[in-house]
Design an enzyme around this catalytic site. Structure first.
Site, PDB file in Angstrom:
ATOM      1  N   SER A 102     -46.369  40.403  -0.673  1.00 40.33           N
ATOM      2  CA  SER A 102     -45.796  41.609  -1.265  1.00 40.33           C
ATOM      3  C   SER A 102     -45.974  41.596  -2.782  1.00 40.33           C
ATOM      4  O   SER A 102     -46.322  42.611  -3.388  1.00 40.33           O
ATOM      5  CB  SER A 102     -44.317  41.711  -0.900  1.00 40.33           C
ATOM      6  OG  SER A 102     -43.707  42.761  -1.609  1.00 40.33           O
ATOM      7  N   GLN A 162     -37.922  43.048  -8.781  1.00 42.77           N
ATOM      8  CA  GLN A 162     -36.665  42.769  -9.469  1.00 42.77           C
ATOM      9  C   GLN A 162     -36.833  41.488 -10.271  1.00 42.77           C
ATOM     10  O   GLN A 162     -37.241  40.459  -9.727  1.00 42.77           O
ATOM     11  CB  GLN A 162     -35.524  42.605  -8.465  1.00 42.77           C
ATOM     12  CG  GLN A 162     -34.205  42.361  -9.147  1.00 42.77           C
ATOM     13  CD  GLN A 162     -33.044  42.313  -8.157  1.00 42.77           C
ATOM     14  OE1 GLN A 162     -33.203  42.600  -6.987  1.00 42.77           O
ATOM     15  NE2 GLN A 162     -31.886  41.943  -8.645  1.00 42.77           N
ATOM     16  N   GLU A 169     -34.838  32.174  -7.181  1.00 41.80           N
ATOM     17  CA  GLU A 169     -35.766  31.078  -6.875  1.00 41.80           C
ATOM     18  C   GLU A 169     -36.812  31.478  -5.841  1.00 41.80           C
ATOM     19  O   GLU A 169     -37.964  31.071  -5.934  1.00 41.80           O
ATOM     20  CB  GLU A 169     -35.025  29.815  -6.427  1.00 41.80           C
ATOM     21  CG  GLU A 169     -35.979  28.635  -6.306  1.00 41.80           C
ATOM     22  CD  GLU A 169     -35.344  27.280  -6.406  1.00 41.80           C
ATOM     23  OE1 GLU A 169     -36.050  26.298  -6.135  1.00 41.80           O
ATOM     24  OE2 GLU A 169     -34.150  27.183  -6.741  1.00 41.80           O
TER      25      GLU A 169
END
Length: 174
Positions: free
Chosen positions: A59, A67, A101
């Site tokens: 993606s 974000q 993370e």
């Protein structure tokens, strides 16, 4: 999308009444080199699903990171033993990850060299709380990771279960 009006003011299609972006005290935004970021020393998640990371990586290759991660500048003094270990492996690091993370790991897997980040002033005592809340809001921790994080928060803050429940906005029985 930001545009300039005929009077030179900055306007937003999403919020036409906003004409200027205001600074947020204690935070700034930057594109940071991935090799300048070390993991959160208080990260409650220990298991990262490889399939999910590959999916997120694909993606990111396609549309980028949607974000930003959240980081803090590495403190000059008072560094924990774990942070010292991370810095031994990455001496060029300037930031410690607070949240994101999975996005950071997936970006590395995608071959990215930089990542969008919010640089925020965060105290040591807030690292675990912030990482725990992000994981609880996004993808469930396994029960042992969650219990361990709650126990560490109670020990770090000298809090009762009731006080902890209020701080993280969860019911006490939960």
């Amino acid at each position: 999308m930001t545009q300039r009006s005929t009077k030179g003011q900055i306007v937003s299609r999403e919020h036409p009444s906003i004409t200027v972006l205001l600074p947020v005290p204690g935070a700034s935004f930057a594109e940071i080199a991935i090799d300048q970021i070390v993991p959160n020393t208080k990260q409650p998640r220990e298991v990262f699903d490889e399939y999910d990371l590959k999916e997120l990586s694909a993606s990111i290759k396609e549309v980028g990171v949607l974000q930003p991660v959240v980081v803090r500048s590495i403190p000059a003094t008072g560094r924990s033993e774990k942070l010292q270990e991370f810095l031994a492996d990455k001496p060029e690091a300037r930031y410690e990850l607070i949240m994101g993370e999975r996005r950071l790991r997936a970006s590395e897997l995608a071959g990215e060299t930089t990542i969008p980040a919010i640089i925020r002033e965060t105290e040591d005592g807030d690292l675990l709380r912030d990482a725990l809340l992000e994981n609880l809001h996004r993808a469930q921790l396994n029960p042992l990771e969650e219990a361990s994080a709650y126990q560490q928060l109670m020990a770090d803050f000298g809090a009762t279960q009731e006080e902890l429940a209020k701080r993280i906005a969860r019911s006490r029985p939960q």
